[in-house]
Design a protein around this motif. Structure first.
Motif, PDB file in Angstrom:
ATOM      1  N   ASP B  55       0.834  -1.206   0.000  1.00 19.08           N
ATOM      2  CA  ASP B  55       0.000   0.000   0.000  1.00 19.08           C
ATOM      3  C   ASP B  55       0.864   1.249   0.000  1.00 19.08           C
ATOM      4  O   ASP B  55       1.904   1.287   0.658  1.00 19.08           O
ATOM      5  N   HIS B  56       0.461   2.260  -0.725  1.00 24.42           N
ATOM      6  CA  HIS B  56       1.154   3.543  -0.682  1.00 24.42           C
ATOM      7  C   HIS B  56       0.268   4.554  -1.393  1.00 24.42           C
ATOM      8  O   HIS B  56      -0.604   4.202  -2.172  1.00 24.42           O
ATOM      9  N   ASP B  57       0.513   5.834  -1.096  1.00 22.45           N
ATOM     10  CA  ASP B  57      -0.218   6.862  -1.818  1.00 22.45           C
ATOM     11  C   ASP B  57       0.620   8.133  -1.909  1.00 22.45           C
ATOM     12  O   ASP B  57       1.250   8.396  -2.918  1.00 22.45           O
ATOM     13  N   CYS B  58       0.682   8.897  -0.824  1.00 23.24           N
ATOM     14  CA  CYS B  58       1.359  10.194  -0.915  1.00 23.24           C
ATOM     15  C   CYS B  58       2.869  10.066  -1.034  1.00 23.24           C
ATOM     16  O   CYS B  58       3.519  10.875  -1.660  1.00 23.24           O
ATOM     17  N   ARG B  59       3.421   9.084  -0.407  1.00 23.52           N
ATOM     18  CA  ARG B  59       4.873   8.876  -0.324  1.00 23.52           C
ATOM     19  C   ARG B  59       5.595  10.061   0.307  1.00 23.52           C
ATOM     20  O   ARG B  59       6.760  10.304   0.045  1.00 23.52           O
ATOM     21  N   GLU B  60       4.878  10.847   1.071  1.00 27.94           N
ATOM     22  CA  GLU B  60       5.570  11.897   1.800  1.00 27.94           C
ATOM     23  C   GLU B  60       5.194  11.901   3.283  1.00 27.94           C
ATOM     24  O   GLU B  60       5.311  12.897   3.970  1.00 27.94           O
ATOM     25  N   GLY B  61       4.715  10.753   3.740  1.00 29.21           N
ATOM     26  CA  GLY B  61       4.528  10.604   5.180  1.00 29.21           C
ATOM     27  C   GLY B  61       3.309  11.283   5.760  1.00 29.21           C
ATOM     28  O   GLY B  61       3.259  11.552   6.956  1.00 29.21           O
ATOM     29  N   ILE B  62       2.308  11.578   4.934  1.00 34.19           N
ATOM     30  CA  ILE B  62       1.157  12.288   5.493  1.00 34.19           C
ATOM     31  C   ILE B  62      -0.181  11.576   5.305  1.00 34.19           C
ATOM     32  O   ILE B  62      -1.171  11.985   5.899  1.00 34.19           O
ATOM     33  N   CYS B  63      -0.226  10.541   4.479  1.00 35.92           N
ATOM     34  CA  CYS B  63      -1.549   9.971   4.201  1.00 35.92           C
ATOM     35  C   CYS B  63      -1.864   8.737   5.048  1.00 35.92           C
ATOM     36  O   CYS B  63      -3.018   8.436   5.298  1.00 35.92           O
ATOM     37  N   GLY B  64      -0.848   8.025   5.476  1.00 39.97           N
ATOM     38  CA  GLY B  64      -1.076   6.837   6.295  1.00 39.97           C
ATOM     39  C   GLY B  64      -1.371   5.578   5.509  1.00 39.97           C
ATOM     40  O   GLY B  64      -1.767   4.566   6.095  1.00 39.97           O
ATOM     41  N   SER B  65      -1.187   5.615   4.200  1.00 37.66           N
ATOM     42  CA  SER B  65      -1.472   4.418   3.406  1.00 37.66           C
ATOM     43  C   SER B  65      -0.407   3.343   3.563  1.00 37.66           C
ATOM     44  O   SER B  65      -0.706   2.159   3.596  1.00 37.66           O
ATOM     45  N   CYS B  66       0.837   3.764   3.597  1.00 33.50           N
ATOM     46  CA  CYS B  66       1.923   2.783   3.585  1.00 33.50           C
ATOM     47  C   CYS B  66       2.094   2.193   4.974  1.00 33.50           C
ATOM     48  O   CYS B  66       1.595   2.726   5.957  1.00 33.50           O
ATOM     49  N   GLY B  67       2.853   1.137   5.036  1.00 36.07           N
ATOM     50  CA  GLY B  67       3.184   0.585   6.332  1.00 36.07           C
ATOM     51  C   GLY B  67       3.169  -0.912   6.366  1.00 36.07           C
ATOM     52  O   GLY B  67       2.224  -1.549   5.907  1.00 36.07           O
ATOM     53  N   THR B  81       8.812   7.955  11.666  1.00 34.68           N
ATOM     54  CA  THR B  81       8.958   7.852  10.218  1.00 34.68           C
ATOM     55  C   THR B  81       7.982   6.822   9.663  1.00 34.68           C
ATOM     56  O   THR B  81       7.822   5.753  10.241  1.00 34.68           O
ATOM     57  N   THR B  82       7.334   7.185   8.554  1.00 34.38           N
ATOM     58  CA  THR B  82       6.512   6.192   7.872  1.00 34.38           C
ATOM     59  C   THR B  82       7.394   5.378   6.938  1.00 34.38           C
ATOM     60  O   THR B  82       8.520   5.774   6.629  1.00 34.38           O
ATOM     61  N   THR B  83       6.859   4.261   6.476  1.00 36.49           N
ATOM     62  CA  THR B  83       7.641   3.390   5.598  1.00 36.49           C
ATOM     63  C   THR B  83       8.102   4.132   4.337  1.00 36.49           C
ATOM     64  O   THR B  83       9.229   3.964   3.885  1.00 36.49           O
ATOM     65  N   CYS B  84       7.228   4.980   3.810  1.00 39.91           N
ATOM     66  CA  CYS B  84       7.592   5.694   2.569  1.00 39.91           C
ATOM     67  C   CYS B  84       8.718   6.683   2.795  1.00 39.91           C
ATOM     68  O   CYS B  84       9.430   7.051   1.867  1.00 39.91           O
ATOM     69  N   GLN B  85       8.883   7.142   4.032  1.00 43.04           N
ATOM     70  CA  GLN B  85       9.930   8.117   4.339  1.00 43.04           C
ATOM     71  C   GLN B  85      11.167   7.460   4.959  1.00 43.04           C
ATOM     72  O   GLN B  85      12.068   8.140   5.442  1.00 43.04           O
TER      73      GLN B  85
HETATM   74  S1  FES Z   1       2.473   6.693   1.439  1.00 43.35           S
HETATM   75 FE1  FES Z   1       1.411   8.276   2.455  1.00 43.35          FE
HETATM   76  S2  FES Z   1       2.239   8.089   4.429  1.00 43.35           S
HETATM   77 FE2  FES Z   1       3.461   6.702   3.347  1.00 43.35          FE
END
Ligand code: FES
Lengths: 218, 255
Positions: B55-67, B81-85
């Motif tokens: 899962d991923h969406d924003c890739r800037e640590g603000i949406c909560g999709s990744c992890g 740190t989120t996974t995308c960051q």
């Molecule tokens: S992809 Fe949005 S927080 Fe990681």
């Protein structure tokens, strides 16, 4: 009434029960420790204290009943919550790291039953007088000293108190957090005051068999 | 750098999964973890294999999709740190990295590293809202909010709902998430009318969905990419206790 039942049925409610009953048992531990420590003031003092407790009659039974209720609820709720927790993760991780939690927190469900078993044995020895070397109903002091002069009895006691200390190490702070007595400003208490109180209680109890073994109390 | 990736592969819900090893050469320390997975997926597609689902969406640590779990920690070893960051410079050449999905009864696996976190949405639906009047927008500052309350509410509102707290909790509890959601509304005047009902409904929902109970381990706080603290759990418990003793959800019956 239905509100009370639905409160108790939730995990938050169950944790509050664990905290409240834990607090009752904690207060007992403090009182019992202070009472026991009178052994350092000689046989007279301790035996008078014991006789005084027995003379309170209904009051003593009231306190005992309260403790019994607290213990029962504490155990029943702990079992319920633990089962719910196990159910919450049916498939475990291949690899998982502990970051913040500690040994004491992870073993509450082990240290709890161990303390319970010890308490049963302890009651048999000092309250029901059904086990241990030569006992008298009125001479509590001699009962304690002659029991602790047997090294095995002392060692089992010391180990049990260390386990109890471990349980308290997590339990004391945990009960405050659960009932919502927590403020960012007092977070440091978790890692300082709570462990110190746990250590003081364990040490207070352990002092007695050690004193008997080394011959300070005889 | 060279890395050994071990990734949980699972075809679909209810299927049997397993960790599969993928050696990765030429990993740039400036890649994010998701970019590493992108690179791997390109290689897999080139070989005609099925790419790793994540899962991923924003890739800037603000949406909560990744992890997912990275070597035993939700979102990996970096704090806040989120996974995308998470960048590969946090690892050493030659490291073996295990990537596993978040595991919880309430988070069924959809595929590989993707889990269904809609149970978190259900908790919010149960009470994570306020009633607001419609019509023209209210005057700015018509409602006085002390600065410290506003800041505290923002601390709670920083939750992005990624589910790392549930994944890291030894008990699979969602209390940090729920506490954050209850608190960011409950700290503000706009959240007062429903404050008690919110606490009752959201706490009940959490249990209903099969999340565990909080044992105050503090693992959730340690992995939270937004630094939500367990003080909010204490606050939620206070709200819940107060609501349980004072609130009547149903109208009082008069005879
Ligand atoms: S992809 Fe949005 S927080 Fe990681």
């Amino acid at each position: 009434m239905t509100r009370l039942i639905s409160f108790l049925r939730t995990n938050v409610g169950s944790k509050v029960v664990l905290a409240a009953t834990g607090a009752v048992l904690f207060l007992f531990l403090v009182g019992h420790m202070l009472g026991n420590l009178q052994i350092f003031e000689g046989p007279e003092r301790l035996n008078v204290y014991a006789a005084f407790l027995k003379s309170t009659g209904e009051l003593l039974w009231g306190a005992r009943a309260m403790l019994l209720v607290a213990v029962t609820l504490h155990i029943a709720t702990a079992v319920k919550v633990t089962l719910a927790n196990w159910r919450a993760r049916p498939v475990g991780y291949a690899y998982r790291k502990d970051i913040e939690t500690d040994y004491a927190a992870r073993t509450m469900i082990v240290t709890g039953p161990l303390v319970f078993l010890y308490v049963a044995y302890h009651l048999m020895m000092f309250t029901w007088l059904t086990t241990g070397p030569g006992y008298s109903e009125t001479d509590v002091y001699t009962n304690v000293v002659s029991a602790f002069q047997v090294p095995v009895i002392s060692i089992v006691y010391i180990v049990a108190m260390l386990i109890l200390g471990t349980h308290l190490y997590h339990g004391i702070w945990s009960m405050l957090q659960t009932v919502g007595i927590s403020n960012p400003r007092y977070r440091w208490l978790r890692r300082t005051v709570a462990p110190v109180v746990a250590i003081v209680i364990a040490a207070g109890y352990i002092a007695i068999p050690v004193a008997v073994l080394v011959g300070i109390v005889k | 750098m060279k890395l050994m990736l071990k990734i949980w592969r699972q075809e679909g819900p209810g299927k049997k999964g397993a960790l599969v090893a993928y050696p990765m050469d030429d990993v740039s320390p400036d890649m994010s973890f998701l970019e590493l997975l992108d690179t791997l997926n390109e290689q897999l597609i080139g070989k005609g294999e099925v790419p790793v689902a994540f899962d991923h969406d924003c890739r800037e640590g603000i949406c909560g999709s990744c992890g997912f779990m990275i070597s035993g920690e939700a979102h990996g070893p970096a704090k806040l740190t989120t996974t995308c960051q998470l960048f590969m410079r946090h690892f050493k050449d030659g490291d073996t990295i295990i990537a596993e999905p978040f595991r919880s009864r309430a988070f069924p696996i959809i595929k590989d590293l993707v889990v269904d976190r809609s149970s978190l949405d259900k908790i919010v639906q149960a009470g994570g809202f306020i009633s607001a009047r419609t019509g023209s927008s209210p005057d700015a500052n018509a409602m006085l909010i002390p600065k410290n309350k506003a800041d505290r509410a923002m601390d709670a509102a920083a939750c992005i709902g990624c589910g790392a707290c549930v994944a890291a909790c030894p008990n699979g509890s969602a209390m940090l998430f729920t506490a954050a959601k209850i608190s960011h509304l409950g700290l503000l005047p706009q959240g007062q009318p429903e404050r008690h009902q919110r606490a009752l409904r959201m706490v009940n929902k959490m249990d209903e969905l099969g999340f565990g109970a909080c044992s105050n381990h503090g693992e959730c706080e340690a992995v939270c990419p937004k630094g939500i603290t367990i003080d909010f759990i204490a606050r939620m418990n206070r709200d819940y206790m107060r609501a349980s003793t004072t609130e009547t959800m149903e109208p009082v019956k008069r005879v």
